[in-house]
Design an enzyme around this catalytic site. Structure first.
Site, PDB file in Angstrom:
ATOM      1  N   ASN A 120      42.575  42.466  34.189  1.00 49.45           N
ATOM      2  CA  ASN A 120      42.396  42.188  32.748  1.00 49.45           C
ATOM      3  C   ASN A 120      43.600  41.557  31.918  1.00 49.45           C
ATOM      4  O   ASN A 120      44.742  42.065  32.313  1.00 49.45           O
ATOM      5  CB  ASN A 120      42.127  43.700  32.062  1.00 49.45           C
ATOM      6  CG  ASN A 120      40.918  44.420  32.664  1.00 49.45           C
ATOM      7  OD1 ASN A 120      40.519  45.570  32.525  1.00 49.45           O
ATOM      8  ND2 ASN A 120      39.975  43.650  33.680  1.00 49.45           N
TER       9      ASN A 120
ATOM     10  N   HIS B 154      40.005  38.216  34.138  1.00 52.90           N
ATOM     11  CA  HIS B 154      39.184  38.095  33.213  1.00 52.90           C
ATOM     12  C   HIS B 154      39.580  38.597  31.906  1.00 52.90           C
ATOM     13  O   HIS B 154      40.651  39.583  31.860  1.00 52.90           O
ATOM     14  CB  HIS B 154      37.724  38.465  33.332  1.00 52.90           C
ATOM     15  CG  HIS B 154      37.593  40.031  33.432  1.00 52.90           C
ATOM     16  ND1 HIS B 154      37.518  40.813  32.350  1.00 52.90           N
ATOM     17  CD2 HIS B 154      37.205  40.767  34.477  1.00 52.90           C
ATOM     18  CE1 HIS B 154      37.324  42.114  32.783  1.00 52.90           C
ATOM     19  NE2 HIS B 154      37.224  41.911  34.208  1.00 52.90           N
TER      20      HIS B 154
ATOM     21  N   TYR C  13      28.597  51.600  34.882  1.00 54.62           N
ATOM     22  CA  TYR C  13      28.329  50.389  33.809  1.00 54.62           C
ATOM     23  C   TYR C  13      27.510  49.537  34.298  1.00 54.62           C
ATOM     24  O   TYR C  13      27.226  49.260  35.643  1.00 54.62           O
ATOM     25  CB  TYR C  13      29.603  50.065  33.362  1.00 54.62           C
ATOM     26  CG  TYR C  13      30.511  49.447  34.170  1.00 54.62           C
ATOM     27  CD1 TYR C  13      30.503  48.064  34.566  1.00 54.62           C
ATOM     28  CD2 TYR C  13      31.766  50.187  35.015  1.00 54.62           C
ATOM     29  CE1 TYR C  13      31.303  47.454  35.396  1.00 54.62           C
ATOM     30  CE2 TYR C  13      32.311  49.512  35.939  1.00 54.62           C
ATOM     31  CZ  TYR C  13      32.130  48.147  36.012  1.00 54.62           C
ATOM     32  OH  TYR C  13      32.962  47.329  37.044  1.00 54.62           O
TER      33      TYR C  13
ATOM     34  N   ASN D 246      34.524  40.791  46.725  1.00 57.42           N
ATOM     35  CA  ASN D 246      34.279  42.259  46.395  1.00 57.42           C
ATOM     36  C   ASN D 246      34.518  42.684  45.042  1.00 57.42           C
ATOM     37  O   ASN D 246      34.521  43.874  44.683  1.00 57.42           O
ATOM     38  CB  ASN D 246      35.444  42.701  47.312  1.00 57.42           C
ATOM     39  CG  ASN D 246      36.830  42.664  46.850  1.00 57.42           C
ATOM     40  OD1 ASN D 246      36.977  41.969  45.723  1.00 57.42           O
ATOM     41  ND2 ASN D 246      38.010  43.036  47.514  1.00 57.42           N
ATOM     42  N   GLY D 247      34.189  41.860  43.984  1.00 55.59           N
ATOM     43  CA  GLY D 247      34.040  42.224  42.666  1.00 55.59           C
ATOM     44  C   GLY D 247      35.589  41.897  41.743  1.00 55.59           C
ATOM     45  O   GLY D 247      35.442  42.336  40.842  1.00 55.59           O
TER      46      GLY D 247
ATOM     47  N   CYS E 140      39.690  44.492  38.784  1.00 57.83           N
ATOM     48  CA  CYS E 140      39.813  43.041  38.163  1.00 57.83           C
ATOM     49  C   CYS E 140      41.282  43.105  37.695  1.00 57.83           C
ATOM     50  O   CYS E 140      41.766  44.108  37.394  1.00 57.83           O
ATOM     51  CB  CYS E 140      38.723  43.033  37.204  1.00 57.83           C
ATOM     52  SG  CYS E 140      37.028  42.609  37.856  1.00 57.83           S
TER      53      CYS E 140
END
Length: 388
Positions: free
Chosen positions: A335, A315, A296, A310-311, A333
């Site tokens: 979520n 969010h 993606y 590291n990402g 992440c």
């Protein structure tokens, strides 16, 4: 007749370090005068010594007189401009109050009167170093800003520092209330300061990097000082457990929110959310996410709060609401629903800690610029150049 300091020191003697020199003028007095009090000629101690070459302008510049008082002192550059200075109340010490320049010649003039009542002149010159290169430093904190209780202070240099101890001695952090902390070198160009424990809320912090004129090794010297004063805000800690799929927000010791979350997919080490103390680095109303490895690119998400390099972010993501509170399906992440993400986003300060537990992977120093809390206090203090 008294000898001038320049003559007593010997102008032909040169040094490349900021040595001091001491000189007395006049004959040795008899022990005692008519009142029974000892008298002596004035004796100067000068830093840098007359004849010094390659003086580092970050070192103290002063004249001290024993057995007498300073009558006048001037330090001038080659253009005749005087360096600003201050005379002590007892007239025993004069100290420069402005920095010297690089690659300049300065001349001492003045006099002092000894307890024998006789004047002694001061004269002579020295020169400052011309650096092979100058290094600048930049701070990650700004004047008047407010940060979270886990905020590290980072100083980044524009080139390699080889004399880390000299550089670190030029750094200071003052806090109210007093807070125990330490500097640690994370690389040849970056040094961080963090407290032993989280800051107390409302702590006032001033960081000063007085690096101008400081020799940092291999002919490198500091270009200019940098400093900042800021405040630590309220205490807000996120506590997340990947096994319960929940995230609590604790403000000033009280839980104010308990959100359902979808964390990183547990079965894939490349996607799992790391356990450990993360630190909020920045926040963005919208953020474009890309991970070509997982197919993606340019996926825009709302209310994104970065918690590592590291990402990992916290969010909003409407597409994973069905899994939030039930399953971990993200790419690392945290979520939240867009509505919950907005509430959290509005409450965030850079420097807020995010404590994650329950996953198979541990956060480490390689995971980002604010991974300071991944070190134990013993390991952190060992990374100070002054403790090695």
């Amino acid at each position: 007749m008294g000898l001038g300091v320049a003559a007593a020191l010997g102008l032909s003697a040169c040094t490349s370090s900021p040595d001091t020199s001491t000189a007395a003028a006049g004959p040795t007095p008899a022990a005692g005068d008519s009142a029974g009090q000892a008298t002596a000629p004035a004796s100067f101690t000068v830093q840098p010594a007359v004849g010094t070459k390659d003086f580092a302008p970050g070192e103290p510049v002063r004249v001290t007189v024993a057995s007498g008082e300073i009558q006048s002192i001037a330090l001038t550059n080659a253009d005749g401009k005087q360096v600003a200075g201050e005379l002590s109340a007892d007239k025993h010490t004069w100290s420069a109050t402005e920095p010297l320049g690089y690659g300049k010649t300065y001349t001492w003039t003045g006099s002092a009167t000894g307890t024998d009542g006789k004047p002694v002149p001061l004269s002579g010159s020295f020169s400052t170093v011309t650096p092979k290169r100058q290094v600048s430093g930049s701070l990650n904190v700004g004047d008047g800003q407010t940060y979270g209780i886990a905020m590290p202070i980072a100083l980044t240099f524009t080139s390699k520092v080889t004399d880390k101890a000299a550089a670190e001695r030029a750094l200071s952090v003052e806090t109210t209330p007093k807070t125990e902390g330490s500097w640690a070198w994370l690389s040849d160009t970056e040094v961080h300061w963090r407290p032993k424990e989280y800051f107390q809320p409302n702590t006032k912090v001033t960081v000063t990097a007085a690096i101008y004129g400081v020799k940092m090794g291999d002919g490198t010297y500091g270009r200019q000082d940098v400093d900042a004063s800021f405040t630590i805000g309220r205490s807000q800690i996120v506590k997340g457990d990947t096994t319960t799929h929940r995230m609590q927000v604790i403000r000033d010791g009280q839980q104010i929110a308990d959100y359902p979350v979808s964390y990183g997919l547990d079965s894939d080490p490349g996607r799992v959310t790391h356990s450990g103390i993360h630190v909020v680095m920045s926040k963005h109303a919208t953020y474009s996410m890309s991970n070509p490895r997982y197919g993606y690119t340019d996926v825009n998400v709302p209310w994104a709060v970065r918690i590592s390099n590291n990402g990992e972010f916290i969010h909003g993501l409407a597409a994973s609401v069905w899994a939030q509170g039930k399953k971990n399906i993200s790419h690392g992440c945290l979520n939240l629903s867009p509505a919950n993400a907005k509430i959290y986003y509005d409450s965030v300060l850079p420097g807020d800690p995010v404590e994650i537990t329950g996953s198979t992977q541990q956060l480490s120093a390689k995971d980002g610029d604010y991974a300071d809390w991944t070190y134990s206090w013993a390991d952190w203090t060992r990374m100070s150049a002054l403790n090695s």
